[in-house]
Design a protein around this motif. Structure first.
Motif, PDB file in Angstrom:
ATOM      1  N   ALA A  17      18.459   6.639  14.844  1.00 13.33           N
ATOM      2  CA  ALA A  17      17.690   6.270  13.653  1.00 13.33           C
ATOM      3  C   ALA A  17      17.610   7.430  12.665  1.00 13.33           C
ATOM      4  O   ALA A  17      17.726   7.232  11.456  1.00 13.33           O
ATOM      5  CB  ALA A  17      16.288   5.802  14.052  1.00 13.33           C
ATOM      6  N   THR A  18      17.446   8.642  13.174  1.00 17.94           N
ATOM      7  CA  THR A  18      17.356   9.799  12.280  1.00 17.94           C
ATOM      8  C   THR A  18      18.695  10.093  11.644  1.00 17.94           C
ATOM      9  O   THR A  18      18.788  10.373  10.441  1.00 17.94           O
ATOM     10  CB  THR A  18      16.793  11.019  13.029  1.00 17.94           C
ATOM     11  N   ARG A  19      19.786  10.017  12.421  1.00 21.91           N
ATOM     12  CA  ARG A  19      21.129  10.183  11.843  1.00 21.91           C
ATOM     13  C   ARG A  19      21.342   9.171  10.719  1.00 21.91           C
ATOM     14  O   ARG A  19      21.781   9.516   9.623  1.00 21.91           O
ATOM     15  CB  ARG A  19      22.199  10.006  12.926  1.00 21.91           C
ATOM     16  N   ASP A  20      20.996   7.911  10.985  1.00 21.98           N
ATOM     17  CA  ASP A  20      21.195   6.862   9.989  1.00 21.98           C
ATOM     18  C   ASP A  20      20.356   7.107   8.733  1.00 21.98           C
ATOM     19  O   ASP A  20      20.813   6.857   7.616  1.00 21.98           O
ATOM     20  CB  ASP A  20      20.878   5.491  10.586  1.00 21.98           C
ATOM     21  N   PHE A  21      19.133   7.612   8.897  1.00 21.84           N
ATOM     22  CA  PHE A  21      18.267   7.928   7.755  1.00 21.84           C
ATOM     23  C   PHE A  21      18.914   8.994   6.876  1.00 21.84           C
ATOM     24  O   PHE A  21      18.995   8.848   5.659  1.00 21.84           O
ATOM     25  CB  PHE A  21      16.897   8.410   8.253  1.00 21.84           C
ATOM     26  N   TYR A  22      19.372  10.089   7.486  1.00 19.32           N
ATOM     27  CA  TYR A  22      19.970  11.186   6.722  1.00 19.32           C
ATOM     28  C   TYR A  22      21.270  10.748   6.046  1.00 19.32           C
ATOM     29  O   TYR A  22      21.567  11.182   4.934  1.00 19.32           O
ATOM     30  CB  TYR A  22      20.212  12.404   7.619  1.00 19.32           C
ATOM     31  N   VAL A  23      22.026   9.889   6.698  1.00 22.09           N
ATOM     32  CA  VAL A  23      23.273   9.392   6.113  1.00 22.09           C
ATOM     33  C   VAL A  23      22.970   8.429   4.963  1.00 22.09           C
ATOM     34  O   VAL A  23      23.499   8.576   3.855  1.00 22.09           O
ATOM     35  CB  VAL A  23      24.156   8.717   7.195  1.00 22.09           C
ATOM     36  N   LYS A  24      22.110   7.463   5.200  1.00 19.26           N
ATOM     37  CA  LYS A  24      21.823   6.428   4.195  1.00 19.26           C
ATOM     38  C   LYS A  24      21.095   6.968   2.977  1.00 19.26           C
ATOM     39  O   LYS A  24      21.434   6.635   1.846  1.00 19.26           O
ATOM     40  CB  LYS A  24      20.996   5.304   4.834  1.00 19.26           C
ATOM     41  N   HIS A  25      20.086   7.804   3.188  1.00 16.82           N
ATOM     42  CA  HIS A  25      19.218   8.214   2.090  1.00 16.82           C
ATOM     43  C   HIS A  25      19.506   9.596   1.513  1.00 16.82           C
ATOM     44  O   HIS A  25      19.201   9.846   0.348  1.00 16.82           O
ATOM     45  CB  HIS A  25      17.756   8.163   2.529  1.00 16.82           C
ATOM     46  N   LEU A  26      20.067  10.500   2.314  1.00 14.58           N
ATOM     47  CA  LEU A  26      20.175  11.885   1.865  1.00 14.58           C
ATOM     48  C   LEU A  26      21.604  12.374   1.680  1.00 14.58           C
ATOM     49  O   LEU A  26      21.818  13.531   1.339  1.00 14.58           O
ATOM     50  CB  LEU A  26      19.420  12.804   2.839  1.00 14.58           C
ATOM     51  N   PHE A  95      13.273  12.251  -6.601  1.00 12.17           N
ATOM     52  CA  PHE A  95      11.982  11.696  -6.186  1.00 12.17           C
ATOM     53  C   PHE A  95      11.892  10.212  -6.532  1.00 12.17           C
ATOM     54  O   PHE A  95      11.519   9.387  -5.697  1.00 12.17           O
ATOM     55  CB  PHE A  95      10.836  12.473  -6.856  1.00 12.17           C
ATOM     56  N   THR A  96      12.260   9.869  -7.744  1.00 15.58           N
ATOM     57  CA  THR A  96      12.205   8.472  -8.187  1.00 15.58           C
ATOM     58  C   THR A  96      13.127   7.597  -7.344  1.00 15.58           C
ATOM     59  O   THR A  96      12.736   6.512  -6.879  1.00 15.58           O
ATOM     60  CB  THR A  96      12.577   8.373  -9.683  1.00 15.58           C
ATOM     61  N   GLU A  97      14.350   8.065  -7.107  1.00 16.01           N
ATOM     62  CA  GLU A  97      15.329   7.307  -6.326  1.00 16.01           C
ATOM     63  C   GLU A  97      14.857   7.103  -4.880  1.00 16.01           C
ATOM     64  O   GLU A  97      14.912   5.992  -4.351  1.00 16.01           O
ATOM     65  CB  GLU A  97      16.662   8.057  -6.343  1.00 16.01           C
ATOM     66  N   LEU A  98      14.401   8.179  -4.238  1.00 22.53           N
ATOM     67  CA  LEU A  98      13.975   8.072  -2.839  1.00 22.53           C
ATOM     68  C   LEU A  98      12.669   7.305  -2.692  1.00 22.53           C
ATOM     69  O   LEU A  98      12.488   6.562  -1.726  1.00 22.53           O
ATOM     70  CB  LEU A  98      13.877   9.463  -2.211  1.00 22.53           C
ATOM     71  N   SER A  99      11.771   7.445  -3.644  1.00 22.99           N
ATOM     72  CA  SER A  99      10.528   6.666  -3.615  1.00 22.99           C
ATOM     73  C   SER A  99      10.829   5.179  -3.699  1.00 22.99           C
ATOM     74  O   SER A  99      10.233   4.368  -2.984  1.00 22.99           O
ATOM     75  CB  SER A  99       9.605   7.074  -4.768  1.00 22.99           C
ATOM     76  N   ALA A 100      11.775   4.812  -4.567  1.00 28.90           N
ATOM     77  CA  ALA A 100      12.161   3.406  -4.711  1.00 28.90           C
ATOM     78  C   ALA A 100      12.773   2.864  -3.419  1.00 28.90           C
ATOM     79  O   ALA A 100      12.690   1.667  -3.143  1.00 28.90           O
ATOM     80  CB  ALA A 100      13.140   3.239  -5.871  1.00 28.90           C
ATOM     81  N   ALA A 101      13.359   3.758  -2.609  1.00 30.32           N
ATOM     82  CA  ALA A 101      13.950   3.352  -1.329  1.00 30.32           C
ATOM     83  C   ALA A 101      12.907   3.325  -0.210  1.00 30.32           C
ATOM     84  O   ALA A 101      13.243   3.061   0.942  1.00 30.32           O
ATOM     85  CB  ALA A 101      15.079   4.307  -0.952  1.00 30.32           C
ATOM     86  N   GLY A 102      11.639   3.599  -0.561  1.00 25.66           N
ATOM     87  CA  GLY A 102      10.563   3.524   0.422  1.00 25.66           C
ATOM     88  C   GLY A 102      10.291   4.811   1.180  1.00 25.66           C
ATOM     89  O   GLY A 102       9.550   4.814   2.160  1.00 25.66           O
ATOM     90  N   ILE A 103      10.871   5.929   0.736  1.00 30.62           N
ATOM     91  CA  ILE A 103      10.658   7.210   1.401  1.00 30.62           C
ATOM     92  C   ILE A 103       9.245   7.695   1.095  1.00 30.62           C
ATOM     93  O   ILE A 103       8.776   7.617  -0.040  1.00 30.62           O
ATOM     94  CB  ILE A 103      11.692   8.263   0.930  1.00 30.62           C
ATOM     95  N   ASP A 122      10.939  12.670   6.612  1.00 31.43           N
ATOM     96  CA  ASP A 122      12.049  11.865   7.102  1.00 31.43           C
ATOM     97  C   ASP A 122      11.475  10.751   7.985  1.00 31.43           C
ATOM     98  O   ASP A 122      10.257  10.593   8.098  1.00 31.43           O
ATOM     99  CB  ASP A 122      13.115  12.719   7.809  1.00 31.43           C
ATOM    100  N   ASN A 123      12.330   9.974   8.622  1.00 29.00           N
ATOM    101  CA  ASN A 123      11.868   8.829   9.397  1.00 29.00           C
ATOM    102  C   ASN A 123      11.097   9.225  10.652  1.00 29.00           C
ATOM    103  O   ASN A 123      10.411   8.393  11.249  1.00 29.00           O
ATOM    104  CB  ASN A 123      13.051   7.932   9.775  1.00 29.00           C
ATOM    105  N   THR A 124      11.185  10.482  11.057  1.00 31.69           N
ATOM    106  CA  THR A 124      10.471  10.956  12.242  1.00 31.69           C
ATOM    107  C   THR A 124       9.177  11.650  11.870  1.00 31.69           C
ATOM    108  O   THR A 124       8.322  11.839  12.723  1.00 31.69           O
ATOM    109  CB  THR A 124      11.371  11.929  13.043  1.00 31.69           C
ATOM    110  N   GLY A 125       9.002  12.038  10.627  1.00 28.90           N
ATOM    111  CA  GLY A 125       7.791  12.737  10.211  1.00 28.90           C
ATOM    112  C   GLY A 125       8.010  14.181   9.843  1.00 28.90           C
ATOM    113  O   GLY A 125       7.069  14.870   9.455  1.00 28.90           O
ATOM    114  N   ASN A 126       9.247  14.687   9.952  1.00 30.67           N
ATOM    115  CA  ASN A 126       9.531  16.056   9.515  1.00 30.67           C
ATOM    116  C   ASN A 126       9.317  16.186   8.015  1.00 30.67           C
ATOM    117  O   ASN A 126       9.678  15.306   7.253  1.00 30.67           O
ATOM    118  CB  ASN A 126      10.991  16.426   9.806  1.00 30.67           C
TER     119      ASN A 126
END
Length: 136
Positions: A17-26, A95-103, A122-126
């Motif tokens: 899940a964390t790998r997928d978060f960093y790939v998809k969003h970052l 910030f605007t882009e990631l906020s719109a993605a629910g980050i 991130d999705n784990t809380g880091n």
């Protein structure tokens, strides 16, 4: 002679899940993903703009002892672990882009002596610090 930093560790609760978060969003790319024994995988990420630096995604467990692993797990679950500082070219736009993605953001873009900074999770809380350096 040391020539550069080649590996940093980010703890997480779920490597996939964390790998997928960093790939998809970052914008990271998957790196290595190999089993290293019962219940242990070596999972890395690479950012295309800095391929010489790998981010290892580690779950709280070996080589940590039980007490240390429990502490790290609790810190992650409470959203109190530091993660990475990430350079961005436009902090407000990111910030605007990631906020719109629910980050989740802990701090909106703010002017600092060194540039513009925002803090997200991130999705784990880091905590991840986004920094747009001055004069970039």
């Amino acid at each position: 002679m040391i020539t550069n930093i080649s590996l940093v560790t980010v703890y997480c609760l779920d490597q996939d899940a964390t790998r997928d978060f960093y790939v998809k969003h970052l914008g990271f790319k998957p790196g290595v993903d190999v089993p290293m024994g019962p219940g242990f995988r070596w999972v890395t990420l690479i950012h295309p703009n800095q391929p010489e630096l790998e981010v290892t995604l580690m779950t709280p467990g070996p080589p940590l002892d039980d007490d240390a692993a429990t502490f790290v797990r609790r810190q992650l679950e409470a959203g109190k672990m530091g993660g990475l500082g990430l350079r961005v070219d436009d902090c407000k736009a990111t910030f605007t882009e990631l906020s719109a993605a629910g980050i989740t953001f802990l701090q909106e873009p703010s002017d600092r002596p060194y540039g513009v900074e925002a803090v997200m999770r991130d999705n784990t809380g880091n905590w991840l610090v986004l920094v747009e350096p001055k004069n970039s």
